[in-house]
Each structure stands twice: as C-alpha cells, then as structure tokens.
Design an enzyme around this catalytic site. Structure first.
Site, mmCIF file in Angstrom:
data_model
loop_
_atom_site.group_PDB
_atom_site.id
_atom_site.type_symbol
_atom_site.label_atom_id
_atom_site.label_comp_id
_atom_site.label_asym_id
_atom_site.label_seq_id
_atom_site.Cartn_x
_atom_site.Cartn_y
_atom_site.Cartn_z
ATOM 1 N N CYS A 15 0.895 -1.285 -0.004
ATOM 2 C CA CYS A 15 -0.051 0.063 0.116
ATOM 3 C C CYS A 15 0.889 1.310 -0.082
ATOM 4 C CB CYS A 15 -0.969 -0.130 1.337
ATOM 5 S SG CYS A 15 -1.033 1.565 2.021
ATOM 6 N N CYS A 22 0.869 3.272 2.933
ATOM 7 C CA CYS A 22 1.684 2.729 4.408
ATOM 8 C C CYS A 22 3.105 2.624 4.087
ATOM 9 C CB CYS A 22 1.060 1.294 4.478
ATOM 10 S SG CYS A 22 -0.926 1.148 4.346
HETATM 11 C C1 LIG Z 1 4.652 -0.999 7.451
HETATM 12 C C2 LIG Z 1 3.341 -1.149 7.500
HETATM 13 C C3 LIG Z 1 2.636 0.294 7.457
HETATM 14 C C4 LIG Z 1 1.157 0.102 7.645
HETATM 15 N N1 LIG Z 1 0.782 1.316 7.579
HETATM 16 C C5 LIG Z 1 -0.910 1.438 7.674
HETATM 17 C C6 LIG Z 1 -1.493 2.594 7.570
HETATM 18 O O1 LIG Z 1 -1.067 3.821 7.373
HETATM 19 N N2 LIG Z 1 -2.991 2.346 7.600
HETATM 20 C C7 LIG Z 1 -3.577 1.408 7.497
HETATM 21 O O2 LIG Z 1 -4.853 1.402 7.638
HETATM 22 N N3 LIG Z 1 -2.997 0.106 7.565
HETATM 23 C C8 LIG Z 1 -1.575 -0.014 7.598
HETATM 24 N N4 LIG Z 1 -0.949 -1.068 7.583
HETATM 25 C C9 LIG Z 1 -1.723 -2.267 7.970
HETATM 26 C C10 LIG Z 1 -1.678 -2.545 9.541
HETATM 27 O O3 LIG Z 1 -0.563 -2.317 9.976
HETATM 28 C C11 LIG Z 1 -2.461 -3.899 9.739
HETATM 29 O O4 LIG Z 1 -1.592 -4.880 9.161
HETATM 30 C C12 LIG Z 1 -3.864 -4.021 9.082
HETATM 31 O O5 LIG Z 1 -4.453 -3.050 9.468
HETATM 32 C C13 LIG Z 1 -4.383 -5.499 9.496
HETATM 33 O O6 LIG Z 1 -4.667 -5.468 11.026
HETATM 34 P P1 LIG Z 1 -4.449 -6.874 11.816
HETATM 35 O O7 LIG Z 1 -5.589 -6.640 12.919
HETATM 36 O O8 LIG Z 1 -4.702 -7.999 10.887
HETATM 37 O O9 LIG Z 1 -3.097 -7.085 12.429
HETATM 38 P P2 LIG Z 1 -1.680 -6.321 12.324
HETATM 39 O O10 LIG Z 1 -1.698 -5.213 12.694
HETATM 40 O O11 LIG Z 1 -1.413 -6.915 10.874
HETATM 41 O O12 LIG Z 1 -0.790 -7.440 13.100
HETATM 42 C C14 LIG Z 1 -0.493 -8.681 12.703
HETATM 43 C C15 LIG Z 1 -0.174 -9.451 14.215
HETATM 44 O O13 LIG Z 1 0.927 -8.907 14.742
HETATM 45 C C16 LIG Z 1 0.529 -8.785 16.025
HETATM 46 N N5 LIG Z 1 0.641 -7.544 16.814
HETATM 47 C C17 LIG Z 1 -0.105 -6.634 16.519
HETATM 48 N N6 LIG Z 1 0.526 -5.643 16.879
HETATM 49 C C18 LIG Z 1 1.244 -5.657 17.449
HETATM 50 C C19 LIG Z 1 2.347 -4.894 18.164
HETATM 51 N N7 LIG Z 1 2.265 -3.686 18.524
HETATM 52 N N8 LIG Z 1 3.586 -5.559 18.882
HETATM 53 C C20 LIG Z 1 3.682 -6.916 18.701
HETATM 54 N N9 LIG Z 1 2.799 -7.637 17.835
HETATM 55 C C21 LIG Z 1 1.794 -7.164 17.366
HETATM 56 C C22 LIG Z 1 -0.528 -9.713 16.531
HETATM 57 O O14 LIG Z 1 -0.559 -11.023 16.714
HETATM 58 C C23 LIG Z 1 -1.286 -9.421 15.068
HETATM 59 O O15 LIG Z 1 -2.255 -10.485 14.834
HETATM 60 C C24 LIG Z 1 0.472 -1.146 7.464
HETATM 61 C C25 LIG Z 1 1.210 -2.102 7.485
HETATM 62 C C26 LIG Z 1 2.482 -2.254 7.445
HETATM 63 C C27 LIG Z 1 3.261 -3.429 7.248
#
Ligand SMILES: Cc1cc2nc3c(=O)[nH]c(=O)nc-3n(C[C@H](O)[C@H](O)[C@H](O)COP(=O)(O)OP(=O)(O)OC[C@H]3O[C@@H](n4cnc5c(N)ncnc54)[C@H](O)[C@@H]3O)c2cc1C
Length: 585
Positions: A403, A406
């Site tokens: 993205c 992101c």
């Molecule tokens: C570099 C990057 C930048 C991004 N920027 C954006 C953005 O600007 N806007 C947007 O809407 N989305 C952004 N995303 C996507 C967002 O971060 C999530 O991946 C997405 O919203 C899906 O969230 P999720 O609930 O599946 O868990 P995710 O946030 O994808 O987390 C994956 C797994 O990691 C673990 N986890 C979660 N948080 C933490 C933590 N803080 N410490 C340790 N472990 C953790 C949990 O087990 C979780 O199931 C970005 C992703 C990346 C890789």
C-alpha cells in the site's frame, strides 16, 4: 518525576505493562506521567515544525522504484483509493531548494562524509562471518548509493541523480487505508523475524540478510508455524509453543512473554519494532474511515482490539517516544551547524530556531533514556553490528508493503528509528566533528517520527478517556487531543509564555483588585494609592539590587572573556541556552 536508571540485569516486573502513571516505562528512565507532561509541552512545537516548514513537511523517497527484495507478491497490493499517495510530480510544487537542479547545492552538516575507500578500511567483522557472508556488508549492496557503515537504515538517497519521489507529508496523512490481510501480515511477520537473534547457524548461512521465511523452507511452512503458535498462545500454551518452535528448523518471533531471559539490547530491538507497529495501529484507529458514512473519525473498537487489550504494546509506544526524544535532544550541537535551506536564509533561520527550541525543551543527558548502558559488555559489542544489520533489513522489508501510503509512512518511520539509533549510538553529544553525516531525509524522518509518536500519546490519552466515559468512570481534567486549531492556539500561548519570560523585565503585575461600580471615590483613591506604593517600593528594591546584578554581569562576561582568551569554546549566557536562536529571529 522520579528517574531510575535502567539496569542491564533488570527484568521487567510482571506488571510492567500496567498503566500506572507514576511507573517508570521499563528500559527507559522516565515515567508515563513525565513523558505525557513533556509531550503536552512539546507537541505544539513538533506539530508546527512538521506541518509549517517546507523542510520538514516534504520527504523524498524511492516509493515505487525498489522491488521487494524478499518475495514477489502481486496479491498483496492494496487497490483502495486511501492507499494511494499524491506525489509531487510537478517541479513547481516542490519547494525551490529541492528541485532537481538545486539539489546538488544542498549543504549538509559539517562532518565529512567518509568515502567508500575509508569505509572499507574501517569495516570490521566482529562476527567473523558467523552470521553469514552478507551480514555486515549490507551497506555496499545494490541499494546504497550514499551509504555509511554507521547507518541503521538503508538510506533513501536524495542526490540529484537518484530516482525518487517528492511527497508532501501534510497532504498524505497517515491514517486508515484498508490495507490488511495476508499481504500486511506477511510484512509484519518478516519484520518481527528480524528480532530472532539466534545462535549463528552452521554452514555460514545468514539469518539476517537472507531469511525471508525465518529459516523455514517456504512461506507456507512459515505461516503454518505461526498459526500453530497463535492458536497455542490463545490456549495459554506459551511454553509448548516455544518448544514446538525449537523442534522446528527455525526460531520464531520473540514475544514479550519471552522477555525475561533477554538482554537489554534485544529487548530494545523488539520494543522499537512493536512500538512502531502499535503507533501505526493507533493512527489508523484514530483516523478511521467509517465506510457507511464516509466520515473519518476515531474508532474506539479498533483501539480496544489492537491496543487497549495489549498494554505492552502501549508501553512500547512510550518507550519509543523516550528513545526518539533522547535522540532529538542529542542533535542540538549538530543542528547548530546545519544549513536547512540555503536558498532562503530567513526560512533557514526560522526552521533552525524552531528545531533548537524543541531540542532545548527536551531534558538533556540520560534523564529520559540512557543509551550509554547499551552495547557495553564485551559480549554485546558484536551484537551491535548484528543489531544494525537487522534494523537495515527491517527497512528493506518496507519495500514489500503493498500500500503506497503505508509504505511511505512505514519507510519514513523506519528511517526515523534508524536515525534515532544512529544518533544514540554513533553521535557525540558534545563534539559533533566526528559524527556521521545526517542526511536531510534522516532529519526529516526523525522529527516526523517523533511527531507521530507524540500524536500517538495524545490519541491514546483521548481513547482512554473515551473508555472511561463510556464505562462511567469520572476522570476530570484529562486533556484531550487537540484539533489543529487548538494546537496552534496552545502553541501561540506557549510562545507568548516564552516571549513573556524572555522579555520579562522583572516588573511584577499589579492588578487592580476592585470594581469601580461598587466602590466610593475614597475606596478607589486608597486602592490606587496602594498600587502606586507597591510600584514605588519595587523601583527602590531594583535600585538596591543593581550592585549585585552588576557583579553578576562582570563575573559572567569575565569568564566568557577568559574562555575566549584560553581558546576554549565560549560558554553561552543562560538566556542563550534557554532561548537558542533568539538573536537570529
Ligand atoms: C509497514 C506497514 C505500515 C502500515 N500502515 C498502515 C496505515 O498507514 N494505515 C492502515 O490502515 N494500515 C496500515 N498497515 C496495515 C496495518 O498495520 C495492519 O496490518 C492491518 O490493519 C491489519 O491488521 P490486523 O488486525 O490483521 O493485525 P496487524 O496489525 O497486521 O498485526 C499482525 C499480528 O501482529 C501482532 N501484533 C499486532 N500489533 C503488535 C504490536 N504492536 N506488537 C507486537 N505484535 C503485534 C498480532 O499478533 C497481530 O495478529 C500497515 C502495515 C505495514 C506492514
């Protein structure tokens, strides 16, 4: 605020993640309260620096030209409009000094950039190739047109010939984009895998440079192992997860539950990454798109699910804030010699004064974060290089984010943390002559990362009060996250305060304490007389203080003259420390 120096042997207590305002953020030196208070004072300055100055509101990076070096994943691309970035394609939209033809003229810091030859000579291999041939040489591979061995991040070159895109950070705010699913999960997994400071593998394989699947043979195996781990974790079977993973061919990401037997340096690595992840989650929850109404607003459920239930993640944001704040406080000396925008001296002066004012507002020394206790043991010296290479890999993984927006903010923040680590571990606070160079992109990334963290702290506070309000817990006086207008208002109040203090002639306020409509003429006469008497006495007292003040001036100026005569750096006057750059404004 109470401060406790972190100790290397200190294991986080079991309740480390509990949100006690007075508790010290583990591995840092300041309490949650102190950081929040500092944030309230600093946030308006940061906001103004990052939003109002050309220098800090524009970033140049390779947004599209670098391919993901670890896997090819066309499916992981985000097609939402919110994922798109508006780049500045029109030369006229780019601030004058950064237009291609002007870039060659940009002045950097005073330190000389070491040439490739010099860098090769300085290179050491403390790991003796134990982690593989490529580790420790990541700086000379394809990416790095302008790379220094002391970098913690793969630099996005800003040279006139480099491919890059100019982006206005103000026009492309970090917020919810809808990027999710396997693509984003895979990126986070790869990032956390860099945290596996495992023992050097046999046969010289690198665990750092070439470990896109964390030692698993393929992506499917890796996902399966992670899923297994998540399921077992949910069932409270952490120990079994550990041993299950130990039986596999690879290590898994380090969870906070495994912190207890981890050294400070490895904990710091994990906390930086997790804090960055948590901060991104905070922003996307704070500016969330309600897809039914089309409105952007805070989403409390999002915050509860991603952060509130995981106080360790919140703690990691505070930790990162302390770390980055310390780094910004440490570049004071370096910034003195920095030329921000040579085409426009007035803006240059203004930007420098703003940054110096911010850096001066940060407590100096290790009051917030003590980096000097890291990488001190002989055992941990080689770890430093490993640490640096792993962090560079995290920055490379950013090219795999599907993205655009992101990727922009992910790259910027990784660069910001990389710069903070470089400043903490490679810069001399008092003598900037041997500091590695600080590129414009690094400085911009550092301050914008601090602003992002600062915004996270404010948003978390607001989310907490929303929860309290919903649950009927009265907590009066919790300051709320300010709108841009309020931020500017607070900023001008703060500035007025600074100005008042600066222009203060010591004359006390003598407010009239009466309401004429309720008073007789005689009452008014006596009240006025009281005021005149107070002012007269104050004038007399100031005359009495004149000899003492003269003495002080003679001593201060005498010692400055003495410094000058000895050839030492002339010590600044106290107001110059408190209001740096004031003369230049
Ligand atoms: C570099 C990057 C930048 C991004 N920027 C954006 C953005 O600007 N806007 C947007 O809407 N989305 C952004 N995303 C996507 C967002 O971060 C999530 O991946 C997405 O919203 C899906 O969230 P999720 O609930 O599946 O868990 P995710 O946030 O994808 O987390 C994956 C797994 O990691 C673990 N986890 C979660 N948080 C933490 C933590 N803080 N410490 C340790 N472990 C953790 C949990 O087990 C979780 O199931 C970005 C992703 C990346 C890789």
């Amino acid at each position: 605020a109470s401060h406790a120096a972190p100790s290397k042997s200190k294991n986080p207590p079991p309740n480390v993640c509990d949100f006690e305002p007075g508790a010290i953020v583990s591995d840092a030196c300041a309490s949650y309260n102190t950081l929040e208070q500092l944030n309230e004072a600093i946030h308006p300055y940061l906001h103004s620096i990052t939003q109002d100055t050309d220098f800090f509101s524009h970033y140049r990076l390779s947004l599209y030209s670098k391919k993901c070096p670890f896997w090819s994943d066309e499916n992981g691309m985000c097609g939402n409009v919110a994922c798109a970035v508006n780049t500045l394609d029109n030369e006229e939209d780019i601030p004058l000094v950064w237009r291609a033809k002007e870039l060659g003229k940009l002045e950097g810091p005073t330190a000389q950039h070491p040439g490739k030859k010099q860098q090769q000579e300085r290179r050491e291999k403390p790991l003796q190739g134990g982690l593989g041939e490529n580790v420790g040489e990541s700086c000379v591979v394809e990416y790095d047109d302008e790379c220094d061995d002391r970098d913690y991040c793969v630099p996005d070159d800003e040279g006139a010939t480099a491919k890059g895109d100019y982006v206005s950070l103000v026009d492309n705010p970090e917020r919810f984009t809808g990027y999710a699913g396997v693509g984003s999960q895979q990126v986070w997994e790869a990032i956390y895998r860099e945290n596996c400071f495992s023992k050097p593998p046999k046969n010289g394989q690198s665990t750092s440079q070439s470990s896109p699947f964390g030692g698993f043979e393929n992506q499917q195996q890796m996902h399966a192992a992670n899923q297994l781990r998540n399921v077992m974790k949910e069932q409270g079977l952490q120990q079994n997860v550990k041993s299950a993973i130990a039986q596999g061919t690879a290590t898994a990401r380090l969870d906070p539950v495994e912190f207890d037997d981890t050294c400070l340096e490895k904990r710091v690595f994990y906390r930086v990454v997790s804090g960055m992840h948590a901060s991104i989650s905070t922003h996307l929850c704070w500016e969330y798109l309600n897809q039914t109404t089309g409105q952007w607003s805070p989403n409390l459920g999002c915050y509860e699910n991603r952060l509130h239930k995981f106080p360790d993640r919140i703690s990691n944001i505070y930790f990162n804030y302390a770390l980055v704040m310390r780094a910004v406080g440490k570049i004071k000396q370096h910034v003195q010699d920095y030329s921000f925008c040579s085409e426009d001296p007035a803006q240059d002066t203004r930007t420098k004064a703003m940054v110096l004012r911010l850096a001066s507002a940060i407590p100096s020394g290790p009051e917030i974060f003590d980096e000097t206790i890291m990488f001190q043991d002989p055992d941990t010296i080689s770890l430093k290089e490993d640490f640096r290479n792993r962090f560079r890999n995290v920055s490379r993984v950013m090219d795999c984010v599907g993205c655009d927006k992101c990727r922009l903010w992910g790259k910027l923040q990784t660069n910001g943390y990389g710069t903070a680590l470089k400043v903490l571990f490679e810069f001399d606070e008092h003598d900037s002559s041997k500091d590695p160079p600080l590129r414009r992109t690094e400085l911009v990334a550092l301050l914008n990362t601090m602003d992002r963290l600062s915004h996270s702290l404010s948003a978390i506070k607001e989310f907490r009060s929303m929860i309290d309000e919903r649950d009927g817990i009265a907590k009066p006086g919790i300051p709320t996250l300010q709108s841009s207008e309020e931020v500017l208002k607070t900023k001008s109040i703060l500035e007025d305060k600074v100005d008042e203090k600066f222009d203060d002639d010591g004359m006390p306020d003598f407010p009239r304490r009466w309401y004429a409509e309720n008073m007789t003429v005689m009452d008014e006469f006596w009240a006025e007389l009281e005021l005149v008497t107070k002012a007269f006495l104050w004038v007399l007292k100031s005359w009495v203080r004149i000899p003492g003040k003269m003495m002080k001036i003679i001593i201060i100026e005498g010692s400055r003259l003495w410094d000058y005569w000895l050839g030492l750096p002339v010590r600044p006057r106290s107001w110059e420390i408190r209001f740096p750059g004031r003369d230049e404004l």
